[in-house]
Design a protein around this motif. Structure first.
Motif, short mmCIF file in Angstrom:
data_model
loop_
_atom_site.label_atom_id
_atom_site.label_comp_id
_atom_site.label_asym_id
_atom_site.label_seq_id
_atom_site.Cartn_x
_atom_site.Cartn_y
_atom_site.Cartn_z
N SER A 38 0.83 -1.19 0.00
CA SER A 38 0.00 0.00 0.00
C SER A 38 0.87 1.25 0.00
O SER A 38 1.87 1.31 0.71
CB SER A 38 -0.89 -0.04 1.24
N THR A 43 -1.64 3.23 -7.83
CA THR A 43 -2.68 4.13 -8.31
C THR A 43 -2.08 5.28 -9.11
O THR A 43 -2.63 5.68 -10.15
CB THR A 43 -3.48 4.70 -7.10
N GLN A 86 -11.75 4.10 -8.09
CA GLN A 86 -12.57 4.27 -6.89
C GLN A 86 -13.20 5.66 -6.82
O GLN A 86 -14.30 5.81 -6.33
CB GLN A 86 -11.73 4.01 -5.64
P1 ADP Z 1 -5.58 3.47 -1.77
O1 ADP Z 1 -5.19 3.66 -3.21
O2 ADP Z 1 -4.53 2.77 -0.95
O3 ADP Z 1 -6.95 2.93 -1.55
P2 ADP Z 1 -5.74 6.38 -1.76
O4 ADP Z 1 -5.31 6.39 -3.17
O5 ADP Z 1 -7.05 6.98 -1.42
O6 ADP Z 1 -5.65 4.93 -1.10
O7 ADP Z 1 -4.64 7.11 -0.92
C1 ADP Z 1 -3.36 6.57 -0.81
C2 ADP Z 1 -2.54 7.54 -0.05
O8 ADP Z 1 -2.44 8.75 -0.78
C3 ADP Z 1 -3.09 7.88 1.33
O9 ADP Z 1 -2.03 7.83 2.24
C4 ADP Z 1 -3.63 9.27 1.16
O10 ADP Z 1 -3.52 9.98 2.36
C5 ADP Z 1 -2.72 9.84 0.09
N1 ADP Z 1 -3.34 10.89 -0.69
C6 ADP Z 1 -4.46 10.77 -1.43
N2 ADP Z 1 -4.76 11.94 -2.03
C7 ADP Z 1 -3.76 12.79 -1.66
C8 ADP Z 1 -3.50 14.16 -1.94
N3 ADP Z 1 -4.31 14.89 -2.73
N4 ADP Z 1 -2.41 14.71 -1.42
C9 ADP Z 1 -1.59 13.99 -0.64
N5 ADP Z 1 -1.78 12.71 -0.34
C10 ADP Z 1 -2.87 12.12 -0.84
#
Ligand code: ADP
Ligand code: ADP
Length: 227
Positions: A38, A43, A86
């Motif tokens: 993770s 992503t 998502q």
């Molecule tokens: P996952 O893909 O593991 O389900 P996310 O993509 O929602 O989770 O987020 C992954 C990480 O990226 C998390 O630690 C989140 O806090 C961080 N994150 C998401 N969007 C931003 C942003 N705009 N700026 C900084 N960090 C972000």
């Protein structure tokens, strides 16, 4: 002939480097899964391929044409890439029909009707055209999201943990069904998953991301025998 090439691709956000010097080639119709801890940037790589986030160095080539470099970005809607992400949930205020037809703008009502009917059959959903997303089960919503992504007939589909809200058995079953649909239609895909078993069951190629790099890229037997 390759459908997609990442050439020494580094991507991230503004000045934050997330992944470095990824090289991979995906052939037409090939299904790949990206695995890795993770936060390692899976992503981010998908978003870069979709055109939603920038390329810091290197290039993304689709159908032989650069679509992202540090100085050029083809807009996402011109890439002919389907996405099931998502943060691209179904539109709650639109019916199933209108959700799927969203990607068919410019077509006549009759063409939309025919295409949506075909897509609902493809994803093995009964005719739920007039329902709204909240009236569907989680699995049905995922099928509608897939139908919506496939509506414009992309040759490449990107899926970011598409079925992660489903229980393991249903998720694996749906992943196998999706594999069947993609193989039938000759659509290539890159899917992010955290389920290694699922990845090995559906993939032609598996990529393992860790420590900012693509540590491995190969067929399941290659990775299985040389972990
Ligand atoms: P996952 O893909 O593991 O389900 P996310 O993509 O929602 O989770 O987020 C992954 C990480 O990226 C998390 O630690 C989140 O806090 C961080 N994150 C998401 N969007 C931003 C942003 N705009 N700026 C900084 N960090 C972000
Ligand atoms: P994964 O999909 O492998 O869980 P992500 O690509 O979501 O990883 O996140 C990789 C890194 O990028 C994380 O450190 C996360 O905090 C960061 N990140 C995600 N989104 C953003 C964003 N919009 N701006 C800045 N950093 C981000």
């Amino acid at each position: 002939s390759s459908l997609l090439q990442l050439q020494s691709l580094s991507c991230g956000y503004e000045n934050t480097l997330i992944t470095e010097q990824l090289d991979l080639t995906l052939a037409a119709g090939e299904i790949a899964c990206l695995l890795g801890p993770s936060g390692c940037g899976k992503t981010t790589v998908l978003r870069a391929i979709a055109g939603f986030s920038p390329v810091l160095s290197g290039a993304i080539i689709k159908d032989g044409q650069p679509v992202s470099t540090p100085v050029f970005t083809l807009p996402p809607e011109q890439r002919e890439i389907g996405v099931v992400f998502q943060d691209y949930a179904l539109f709650p205020h639109l019916s199933v029909f209108d959700n799927i037809a969203f990607g068919l703008q410019g077509k006549s009502r009759a063409e939309k009707q025919r295409a949506v009917t075909e897509l609902l059959q493809l994803v093995e959903l009964p005719d739920l055209s007039d329902r709204y997303p909240h009236e569907l089960s989680g699995g049905q919503q995922q099928r509608v999201a897939l139908a919506r992504a496939l509506a414009p007939r992309p040759k490449l589909l990107l899926m970011d943990e598409p079925f992660s809200n489903l229980d393991t058995d249903l998720r694996r079953q749906l992943a196998l069904e999706v594999r069947g649909i993609l193989k039938d239609q000759g659509i290539a895909a890159i899917m992010v998953t955290h389920d290694q078993e699922e990845a090995f069951a559906i993939s032609d190629k598996i990529g393992i991301l860790a420590d900012r790099k693509l540590q491995q890229w190969g067929t399941p037997p290659e990775l299985y025998y040389h972990p």
